[in-house]
Design an enzyme around this catalytic site. Structure first.
Site, mmCIF file in Angstrom:
data_model
loop_
_atom_site.group_PDB
_atom_site.id
_atom_site.type_symbol
_atom_site.label_atom_id
_atom_site.label_comp_id
_atom_site.label_asym_id
_atom_site.label_seq_id
_atom_site.Cartn_x
_atom_site.Cartn_y
_atom_site.Cartn_z
ATOM 1 N N HIS A 185 8.338 18.496 -26.163
ATOM 2 C CA HIS A 185 8.170 17.251 -26.912
ATOM 3 C C HIS A 185 9.533 16.642 -27.176
ATOM 4 O O HIS A 185 10.441 17.367 -27.568
ATOM 5 C CB HIS A 185 7.458 17.517 -28.230
ATOM 6 C CG HIS A 185 7.388 16.305 -29.094
ATOM 7 N ND1 HIS A 185 6.503 15.276 -28.849
ATOM 8 C CD2 HIS A 185 8.123 15.933 -30.188
ATOM 9 C CE1 HIS A 185 6.685 14.331 -29.759
ATOM 10 N NE2 HIS A 185 7.663 14.701 -30.581
ATOM 11 N N GLY A 232 -1.597 -2.097 -0.009
ATOM 12 C CA GLY A 232 -1.438 -0.638 -0.010
ATOM 13 C C GLY A 232 -0.064 -0.276 -0.543
ATOM 14 O O GLY A 232 0.550 -1.039 -1.297
HETATM 15 P P1 NAD Z 1 -1.713 1.446 3.586
HETATM 16 O O1 NAD Z 1 -2.741 2.094 4.397
HETATM 17 O O2 NAD Z 1 -1.194 2.120 2.371
HETATM 18 O O3 NAD Z 1 -2.220 0.027 3.096
HETATM 19 C C1 NAD Z 1 -2.680 -0.940 3.974
HETATM 20 C C2 NAD Z 1 -3.500 -1.939 3.185
HETATM 21 O O4 NAD Z 1 -3.772 -3.033 4.010
HETATM 22 C C3 NAD Z 1 -4.835 -1.367 2.710
HETATM 23 O O5 NAD Z 1 -5.019 -1.676 1.354
HETATM 24 C C4 NAD Z 1 -5.840 -2.082 3.604
HETATM 25 O O6 NAD Z 1 -7.095 -2.271 2.989
HETATM 26 C C5 NAD Z 1 -5.119 -3.405 3.833
HETATM 27 N N1 NAD Z 1 -5.532 -4.112 5.045
HETATM 28 C C6 NAD Z 1 -5.822 -3.580 6.255
HETATM 29 N N2 NAD Z 1 -6.160 -4.560 7.117
HETATM 30 C C7 NAD Z 1 -6.071 -5.726 6.421
HETATM 31 C C8 NAD Z 1 -6.314 -7.085 6.749
HETATM 32 N N3 NAD Z 1 -6.712 -7.446 7.967
HETATM 33 N N4 NAD Z 1 -6.131 -8.033 5.800
HETATM 34 C C9 NAD Z 1 -5.716 -7.681 4.550
HETATM 35 N N5 NAD Z 1 -5.493 -6.399 4.184
HETATM 36 C C10 NAD Z 1 -5.658 -5.441 5.114
HETATM 37 O O7 NAD Z 1 -0.530 1.089 4.621
HETATM 38 P P2 NAD Z 1 0.954 0.603 4.381
HETATM 39 O O8 NAD Z 1 1.136 0.122 2.983
HETATM 40 O O9 NAD Z 1 1.267 -0.284 5.496
HETATM 41 O O10 NAD Z 1 1.749 1.944 4.547
HETATM 42 C C11 NAD Z 1 1.693 2.666 5.796
HETATM 43 C C12 NAD Z 1 1.795 4.133 5.584
HETATM 44 O O11 NAD Z 1 3.086 4.480 5.128
HETATM 45 C C13 NAD Z 1 0.798 4.624 4.584
HETATM 46 O O12 NAD Z 1 -0.104 5.463 5.234
HETATM 47 C C14 NAD Z 1 1.572 5.393 3.585
HETATM 48 O O13 NAD Z 1 1.069 6.682 3.462
HETATM 49 C C15 NAD Z 1 2.996 5.440 4.106
HETATM 50 N N6 NAD Z 1 3.878 5.064 2.991
HETATM 51 C C16 NAD Z 1 3.947 5.914 1.937
HETATM 52 C C17 NAD Z 1 4.704 5.576 0.852
HETATM 53 C C18 NAD Z 1 4.750 6.514 -0.301
HETATM 54 O O14 NAD Z 1 4.373 7.663 -0.144
HETATM 55 N N7 NAD Z 1 5.202 6.088 -1.460
HETATM 56 C C19 NAD Z 1 5.381 4.387 0.810
HETATM 57 C C20 NAD Z 1 5.271 3.538 1.888
HETATM 58 C C21 NAD Z 1 4.509 3.903 2.981
#
Ligand code: NAD
Ligand code: FAD
Length: 468
Positions: A446, A184
């Site tokens: 541009h 993620g």
């Molecule tokens: P996320 O929800 O973005 O991603 C988590 C990922 O882990 C998903 O792809 C999911 O399918 C995967 N996953 C879940 N369980 C798993 C497992 N057992 N095995 C393997 N993969 C698994 O969460 P994150 O990256 O931890 O971020 C947390 C929160 O922080 C997010 O909701 C995000 O909105 C926020 N955040 C935002 C930003 C940004 O806006 N740029 C940056 C960092 C964090």
């Protein structure tokens, strides 16, 4: 006991913005924060430090990989000084959190340092670090206690080698091989930081694509780009154990066929999402209810089941994003002042600050298909832009989804240089319910990356992009 119109528990982007807006609207306001610095996850261990490291590592990568093609020669070897890089990041954080203290003072908001917990629906106990307790009363209370990293039941986070994002922002050495569980936002942003600095990075993701909640075209392009950068991926892998022995971390997962796959590295970043944080708040003392996922339950006005208590940001349902928390803080403050504000959650943009940046707003193509909405799509590749060729940022595209009959823009999905900033054009357009043709007829300077937005709109309107 000091009495307030509003007391806010938690000083993240939700809490501090709520406090400022309450004060602006004439309410006597207090904010309670358990840590010594204000700003919450976002400023201390989230948005700001991660972007600082993304920027530093991007400079390093440019120096190592791209300076030469720009005709810049660096005598000697370009080296990373991780300690200095982390110290610069901390400097940025310190400056930013001090800025929030300044804003509290400027708006005459009383700041209480300590753990806030409910005594009852209008009284908060504040347990200070020296063990003493203070009590304040408030007519209205806003819970803005945010979130903490989630983990998996069988993982024991030692915070040294099996780590969350918080520790990944403070490492003392560049990992040799970082195994990232979860493809993620955090996994890709921090994975890219350490990949650029020289670590081998393997992303183990449960779903069959990275960034699984975003438009599938973005997932595909991002994966292509990251693979070019030599990030490795194991998709559709269910992690079942994470063990550390000495300096080695072993991650075992079952692949799609149910066969065991073993990954060995020296660090494992667990980035499988975040959980709402209500520990120590004693919600029961005020009678505040949580939902089945432990989030403070709120109605459309962000009011809890208790009449004078509201909750905002990561601790309630919805996207865990700083700007979403800020909008909610503003909404609650304005409601308390008798106004009738509104948030269109569909128009909260989502950004991943890798390079290229990924950004989106509105509906994905998968969501439109699922809902049976007739739509058309226009897409334009970044590489067709003069601006992209000048900077050599050729990866990515802009995709605009518009209603097939009305031409109203329903979703915009982009990946490329500076998309984090470009997405604001799409948000503005959609806020005013623009059609794709509206965007297509606007002059775009541009050469800019923004021309890809105009071209994608032309493609969506009448399939008449000019430069492809
Ligand atoms: P996320 O929800 O973005 O991603 C988590 C990922 O882990 C998903 O792809 C999911 O399918 C995967 N996953 C879940 N369980 C798993 C497992 N057992 N095995 C393997 N993969 C698994 O969460 P994150 O990256 O931890 O971020 C947390 C929160 O922080 C997010 O909701 C995000 O909105 C926020 N955040 C935002 C930003 C940004 O806006 N740029 C940056 C960092 C964090
Ligand atoms: P928080 O920021 O979590 O703040 C809650 C505060 O409440 C904390 O300071 C906590 O100490 C305090 N608190 C909790 N309980 C109590 C109590 N009982 N008494 C007193 N104080 C208490 N979002 C983006 O939009 N863009 C990004 O680029 C981005 N990058 C991120 C990168 C990382 C590594 C992480 C982890 C997150 C990132 N996020 C990003 C998500 C963003 O940080 C959160 O969505 C945002 O901080 C939520 O704000 P909040 O005010 O709800 O809670």
């Amino acid at each position: 006991m000091n009495q307030y119109d509003v007391a806010v528990i938690g000083s993240g982007p939700g809490g501090y913005v709520a406090a400022i807006r309450c004060a602006q609207l004439g309410m006597k306001t207090a904010i309670i924060e358990k840590y010594a610095t204000l700003g919450g996850t976002c400023l201390n261990v989230g948005c700001i430090p991660s972007k600082a490291l993304l920027d530093s590592s991007h400079h390093y990568e440019d120096a190592v990989k791209h300076f030469a093609e720009h005709g810049i020669e660096v005598p000697g070897e370009v080296k990373v000084n991780l300690e200095k890089m982390i110290a610069r990041k901390q400097g940025v954080v310190d400056q930013t959190t001090k800025g929030i203290q300044f804003l509290m003072d400027k708006n005459k908001i009383d700041v209480y340092e300590g753990l806030g917990s409910f005594k009852d629906a209008t009284t908060i106990n504040i347990k200070k670090n020296d063990g003493s307790t203070e009590r304040i009363g408030a007519k209205h209370i806003i819970i803005a206690t945010g979130s903490k990293p989630a983990t998996l039941p069988f993982i024991s986070l030692d915070k040294e080698r099996i780590i969350t994002s918080t520790e990944a922002l403070e490492l003392k050495e560049i990992p040799k091989h970082m195994i990232v569980i979860g493809g993620g936002v955090i996994g890709l942003e921090l994975g890219q930081v350490y990949r650029r600095l020289g670590a081998e990075v393997t992303v183990v993701e449960y779903m069959d694509r990275i960034l699984p909640t975003m438009d599938a075209a973005l997932s595909k392009e991002m994966m292509k780009v990251l693979k070019k950068q030599k990030v490795k991926f194991a998709l559709s892998h269910k992690v079942k154990s994470v063990q550390r022995r000495g300096k080695t971390v072993t991650v075992k997962a079952d692949d799609k066929k149910g066969e065991e796959v073993v990954f060995k590295g020296d660090y494992c970043l667990v980035s499988v999402g975040r959980r709402p944080y209500t520990d120590g708040l004693d919600l029961e003392a005020a009678g505040v209810k949580v939902d089945e996922r432990g989030r403070v339950a709120v109605d459309a006005h962000l009011k809890t089941n208790v009449d004078n208590i509201y909750a905002i940001g990561d601790v309630v349902k919805g996207a865990m994003l700083a700007h979403k928390a800020e909008e909610e803080g503003t909404l609650v403050a304005e409601q308390l002042a008798g106004q009738q504000p509104h948030i269109d959650y569909n128009l909260i943009p989502n950004v991943v600050y890798t390079w290229p940046e990924v950004a989106a707003v509105g509906k994905t193509e998968e969501e439109l298909k699922e809902a049976g909405v007739p739509y058309k799509s226009g897409q334009f590749p970044m590489r067709a832009l003069g601006r992209s060729r000048a900077s050599m940022d050729l990866d990515g595209f802009v995709k605009i989804l518009a209603h097939k009959d009305t031409d109203e823009v329903l979703g915009v999905h982009m990946i490329g240089a500076r998309c984090a900033d470009l997405i604001t054009e799409a948000v503005t357009a959609m806020e005013f319910r623009a059609s794709a043709e509206d965007i297509a007829r606007m002059s775009h300077a541009h050469p800019t990356y923004a021309e890809a937005v105009k071209e994608a709109a032309l493609a969506a309107t009448e399939d008449r992009a000019l430069h492809i």
